[in-house]
Design a protein around this motif. Structure first.
Motif: not given
Length: 345
Positions: A274-278, A294-308
């Motif tokens: 599931k991590a490959k597609v979610m 400033d308590a948050l980590g890096p930014e990720v895209s809406l489209k990024a998979t959980i595996a990425e």
């Protein structure tokens, strides 16, 4: 999506092999669906059965299924390399089944590109001559066609090999020549029928990467055939799964894995993690205005998979900001939620 927004539309497309298939379809009782039994009684084989789908402008649309599912026959019907028995196929709103043979030749030469599993390169021609060949068929003068062919050769990473013959190239390089040749006509619609299945696994992965790179540059409308689900989820915006000539479900890779419409689709996708597609968009939580930025980590895209995304969290980060294409925050992704998906496999 309206049909006016689609590049290619199939409406109730059938391809039946056997004697008197057209008269069988013309005489059918629309109140009673055609079944395997009625086809067998008539001595017919239903290779493509009542297919309805739409391929959007700029979309990578993958059709997949096991051998004999009808996927290659369907693609050949789309370009009328095989004549459908009935239905409608609309390309830019034009019904291809009403087009003359001469009109179809023009459409294939100027608006469609095709790449097949077997490279079909002309052995007596160099790389440049192979790529320029469809332009020669179009009647383009030599200088113009060689200039465009050289650009395509460079685009697929074969600059410097223009004078090589196919026998002097590796399998992956030969497939790149086939891809360059199909792109030389600058097609609106690009058909690829299992183009990488004959390649070794490492070369296949390399060609998938090349495909993704080309699509990011060219933004073609693509119909891609494969029987490999891992390949499909890497390359597809949406996937149509076929069984016995019929399309059983169409959706994003995430839709098919998380919400299979039939037991067949569930079994087909059972081994996919599931991590490959979610994607982050499905797992993120609403923004918490009380949590300082400033308590948050890096930014990720809406489209990024959980595996990425998962490797980012190995660095001790507990929260990620999920942003859209414009960089605007859309939600939060928590480490515990990501770990839970990874653990479910």
């Amino acid at each position: 999506m309206s049909e006016s927004e689609a590049k290619l539309v199939c409406r109730s497309v059938w391809k039946i092999f056997g004697p008197h298939a057209e008269s069988f379809m013309a005489a059918r009782d629309t109140a009673h669906p055609i079944t395997e039994e009625t086809l067998q009684e008539a001595g017919l084989i239903g290779a493509v059965r009542d297919v309805n789908l739409e391929v959007r402008e700029g979309e990578s649309f993958v059709i997949m299924g096991l051998s004999g599912s009808g996927k290659s026959t369907l693609v050949r019907c789309m370009s009328r390399l095989i004549e459908p028995t009935s239905g409608e196929i609309l390309f830019n709103g034009e019904n291809l089944l009403e087009a003359s043979a001469e009109r179809m030749v023009q459409i294939r030469r100027h608006h469609m590109g095709m790449v097949f599993q077997h490279f079909a390169l002309l052995p007596h021609m160099t790389v440049l001559e192979n790529v320029a060949f469809p332009l020669e068929v179009q009647g383009l003068n030599r200088r113009s066609r060689e200039e465009r062919a050289a650009k395509m050769v460079d685009l697929v990473g074969l600059a410097g090999r223009e004078g090589f013959y196919p026998r002097e190239l590796s399998g992956g390089q030969q497939q790149r020549v086939g891809i360059a040749r199909s792109l030389a006509v600058e097609p609106e619609l690009w058909f690829l029928d299992e183009p990488f299945s004959a390649l070794d696994p490492l070369i296949r992965r390399e060609m998938q990467d090349e495909f993704l790179r080309l699509q990011s540059v060219l933004q073609k409308t693509i119909v891609f055939i494969t029987h490999d689900f891992d390949e499909a989820i890497r390359l597809a915006d949406r996937i149509a799964i076929m069984k016995d000539g019929a399309v059983v479900q169409i959706g994003s890779p995430e839709d098919l894995v998380l919400n299979p419409a039939t037991d067949y689709v569930a079994e087909f996708t059972r081994s996919v993690a599931k991590a490959k597609v979610m994607r982050a968009a499905s797992l993120m939580r609403p923004l918490n205005d009380q949590l300082p930025a400033d308590a948050l980590g890096p930014e990720v895209s809406l489209k990024a998979t959980i595996a990425e995304i998962a490797p980012l969290l190995e660095q001790g980060i507990s929260t990620l900001r999920v942003v859209d294409d414009a960089g605007q925050p859309q939600g939060l992704l928590l480490r515990d939620d990501v770990v839970a998906v990874m653990m479910r496999g």
